[in-house]
Design an enzyme around this catalytic site. Structure first.
Site, PDB file in Angstrom:
ATOM      1  N   ASP A  13       0.817  -1.225   0.000  1.00  0.00           N
ATOM      2  CA  ASP A  13       0.000   0.000   0.000  1.00  0.00           C
ATOM      3  C   ASP A  13       0.848   1.272   0.000  1.00  0.00           C
ATOM      4  O   ASP A  13       0.416   2.312   0.500  1.00  0.00           O
ATOM      5  CB  ASP A  13      -0.949   0.057   1.215  1.00  0.00           C
ATOM      6  CG  ASP A  13      -1.821  -1.166   1.313  1.00  0.00           C
ATOM      7  OD1 ASP A  13      -2.276  -1.631   0.254  1.00  0.00           O
ATOM      8  OD2 ASP A  13      -2.028  -1.657   2.431  1.00  0.00           O
ATOM      9  N   HIS A  41      -4.166  -1.787  -6.247  1.00  0.00           N
ATOM     10  CA  HIS A  41      -3.308  -0.671  -6.637  1.00  0.00           C
ATOM     11  C   HIS A  41      -4.219   0.460  -7.090  1.00  0.00           C
ATOM     12  O   HIS A  41      -4.938   0.315  -8.082  1.00  0.00           O
ATOM     13  CB  HIS A  41      -2.375  -1.076  -7.789  1.00  0.00           C
ATOM     14  CG  HIS A  41      -1.320  -2.050  -7.368  1.00  0.00           C
ATOM     15  ND1 HIS A  41      -0.381  -2.564  -8.228  1.00  0.00           N
ATOM     16  CD2 HIS A  41      -1.048  -2.590  -6.150  1.00  0.00           C
ATOM     17  CE1 HIS A  41       0.411  -3.374  -7.553  1.00  0.00           C
ATOM     18  NE2 HIS A  41       0.021  -3.418  -6.305  1.00  0.00           N
TER      19      HIS A  41
HETATM   20  P1  GDP Z   1      -0.394   0.276  -3.826  1.00  0.00           P
HETATM   21  O1  GDP Z   1      -1.092  -1.010  -3.533  1.00  0.00           O
HETATM   22  O2  GDP Z   1       1.049   0.267  -3.416  1.00  0.00           O
HETATM   23  O3  GDP Z   1      -0.571   0.724  -5.237  1.00  0.00           O
HETATM   24  O4  GDP Z   1      -1.074   1.380  -2.876  1.00  0.00           O
HETATM   25  P2  GDP Z   1      -2.652   1.584  -2.589  1.00  0.00           P
HETATM   26  O5  GDP Z   1      -3.328   1.920  -3.830  1.00  0.00           O
HETATM   27  O6  GDP Z   1      -3.174   0.453  -1.798  1.00  0.00           O
HETATM   28  O7  GDP Z   1      -2.611   2.824  -1.582  1.00  0.00           O
HETATM   29  C1  GDP Z   1      -2.108   4.056  -1.900  1.00  0.00           C
HETATM   30  C2  GDP Z   1      -3.216   5.093  -1.693  1.00  0.00           C
HETATM   31  O8  GDP Z   1      -2.644   6.376  -1.538  1.00  0.00           O
HETATM   32  C3  GDP Z   1      -4.172   5.240  -2.860  1.00  0.00           C
HETATM   33  O9  GDP Z   1      -5.437   5.544  -2.388  1.00  0.00           O
HETATM   34  C4  GDP Z   1      -3.598   6.386  -3.673  1.00  0.00           C
HETATM   35  O10 GDP Z   1      -4.560   7.076  -4.441  1.00  0.00           O
HETATM   36  C5  GDP Z   1      -3.088   7.263  -2.570  1.00  0.00           C
HETATM   37  N1  GDP Z   1      -1.907   8.063  -2.895  1.00  0.00           N
HETATM   38  C6  GDP Z   1      -0.817   7.683  -3.620  1.00  0.00           C
HETATM   39  N2  GDP Z   1       0.111   8.652  -3.596  1.00  0.00           N
HETATM   40  C7  GDP Z   1      -0.385   9.657  -2.827  1.00  0.00           C
HETATM   41  C8  GDP Z   1       0.117  10.923  -2.380  1.00  0.00           C
HETATM   42  O11 GDP Z   1       1.249  11.301  -2.670  1.00  0.00           O
HETATM   43  N3  GDP Z   1      -0.692  11.653  -1.569  1.00  0.00           N
HETATM   44  C9  GDP Z   1      -1.944  11.259  -1.197  1.00  0.00           C
HETATM   45  N4  GDP Z   1      -2.651  12.044  -0.403  1.00  0.00           N
HETATM   46  N5  GDP Z   1      -2.453  10.082  -1.604  1.00  0.00           N
HETATM   47  C10 GDP Z   1      -1.684   9.291  -2.392  1.00  0.00           C
END
Ligand code: GDP
Length: 424
Positions: A13, A41
């Site tokens: 995440d 993701h």
């Molecule tokens: P992944 O599984 O590694 O792709 O991560 P997830 O999707 O589970 O969680 C990352 C969350 O953080 C998502 O809801 C993204 O939209 C959000 N996100 C990613 N980068 C940023 C950021 O720089 N700032 C904020 N506020 N949200 C972010």
């Protein structure tokens, strides 16, 4: 030619999907090489907000071929639902831009059922499975007791194989768990349905990638979860059942010899962890709730509130070393803007001693976090697009992390939208 793997450094995440979506335009292929539909993701772009579970995050860009490699847990039910929901929202998913390795193994109906039965049996000792059948799937794969996607193209052979497997699997379902046996005819109908749907997407992805490699095409490997969930190097048994490390990417993609020149490790500006297992810098109560709310930390697949806490340098340095990350992306820096002082876990205290190296998993339960506190910046940074425009205290936070993890921080993300980042 330069291939890259985008991988998680912590518990998952970290925002890998968002970074893949941002950087994949420089690549010809985006490949998921391990894991299944048990995590999400999240990608936010012109078409809206998407939670991709199995499909690579390159699917939104024209001209990119997305591959589900032999290392993934290919769950036809979830995959088909995901394809349909993307199509409904205007994303084109075709046999041209999505290929499924004929050597990927199939996650079968009994895997989900066994996951549920086992978590129920474990009761309060459960591992926190998302009940998507991932652990039973990988156990069966390594026992050579599942079906390869390519077998969907060989119906006579498939029927025999399914019959033999069912006979074996019903022994576990009924004998071990006292559940109802599965019926062969129902299973055949399941294979007919998903075989029909998936057939056009099945390909020898090894052959495709070999050709791509010889033509100097660029490959991006997209990992699921993070270093600390790696089956061999993570916080066993609270890991996932596959290898999340970049070094596994070639093996799980179909081109075992693929070189990876760049490994981009994604680190969140603070820590989060879904499910069970030791989490040394975990916060509880009000301060946890504040951070959880600020970061909207609720699971993409399950909606479960994520466990949260300050950045853990000990775990992050270990994660970076496991991945051999050539550089790092820090995501969600904007989330920390509300804090007066920002704690960072710099070492652990174990049996009265201070340790800097990530310990053996069983020792984690006894580790206490040792914090240092940095000054916060207390202003909205979500519109900052240049390093020079970041408040000095935010720059110092990044430089502090960089020094302690020993790898260059190349990108900083300050929002979920595609353009909300700065490059150093
Ligand atoms: P992944 O599984 O590694 O792709 O991560 P997830 O999707 O589970 O969680 C990352 C969350 O953080 C998502 O809801 C993204 O939209 C959000 N996100 C990613 N980068 C940023 C950021 O720089 N700032 C904020 N506020 N949200 C972010």
């Amino acid at each position: 030619m330069s291939n890259c793997a985008i991988v998680g450094i912590n518990w998952g995440d970290e925002g890998k999907g968002r970074i893949v979506d941002l950087l994949c335009t420089e690549y010809d292929y985006v490949i998921r090489y391990q894991g299944g539909g048990n995590a999400g993701h999240t990608v936010v772009n012109d078409l809206g907000k998407f939670a991709l579970h199995l499909i690579p995050s390159g699917i939104f860009h024209k001209g990119i071929v997305n591959i589900l490699g032999n290392g993934v847990a290919l769950d036809p039910e979830n995959l088909w639902a995901e394809i349909e929901s993307l199509r409904e929202r205007g994303v084109s998913v075709t046999p041209e831009n999505l290929k499924i390795s004929d050597r990927a193994s199939l996650l079968l109906p009994w895997h989900r059922e066994l996951d549920e039965l086992e978590e129920n049996r474990l009761k309060d000792k459960k591992y926190g499975s998302t009940k998507q059948g991932i652990a039973p799937f990988y156990s069966d794969k390594y026992q050579k007791k599942t079906i390869l996607v390519g077998e969907l193209l060989h119906s006579k052979h498939l029927k025999e194989h399914v019959k033999d497997l069912l006979e074996w699997k019903n022994l576990t379902l009924t004998g071990v768990y006292g559940a109802e046996p599965l019926e062969l005819e129902e299973l055949y109908a399941w294979f007919d349905e998903y075989g029909e749907k998936l057939r056009p997407f099945i390909a020898d992805t090894g052959k495709i990638l070999k050709k791509a490699q010889s033509e100097g095409k660029k490959i991006l490997f997209e990992a699921q979860l993070g270093s600390l969930r790696d089956l061999d190097y993570g916080i066993y048994p609270y890991t996932t059942s596959s290898n999340t490390l970049a070094s596994y990417a070639p093996i799980g993609s179909g081109l075992g010899s693929a070189p990876i020149e760049e490994v981009l490790g994604v680190v969140k500006a603070y820590s989060t962890c879904v499910g069970e297992g030791p989490f040394v810098s975990e916060w509880f109560g009000e301060e946890a709730e504040k951070l959880r709310k600020a970061g909207a930390e609720y699971g993409a697949k399950t909606g479960r509130p994520r466990r949260v806490g300050p950045l853990d340098i000990v775990a992050t340095r270990y994660g970076v070393e496991c991945q051999n990350a050539t550089c790092v992306v820090i995501t969600k820096l904007d989330v920390l803007s509300y804090m007066e002082k920002i704690p960072v876990c710099v070492s652990y205290e174990l049996n009265g001693e201070q340790i800097n190296d990530f310990p053996f998993p069983a020792e984690l339960e006894d580790c206490k976090p040792v914090y240092e506190y940095l000054d916060g910046w207390k202003e909205d940074i979500s519109n900052v697009r240049k390093w020079e425009d970041l408040p000095k205290n935010a720059q110092d936070y990044i430089l502090y992390i960089e020094k302690r993890i020993g790898r260059p921080i190349k990108y900083i993300s300050v929002g979920p939208e595609r353009n909300a980042y700065l490059k150093r």
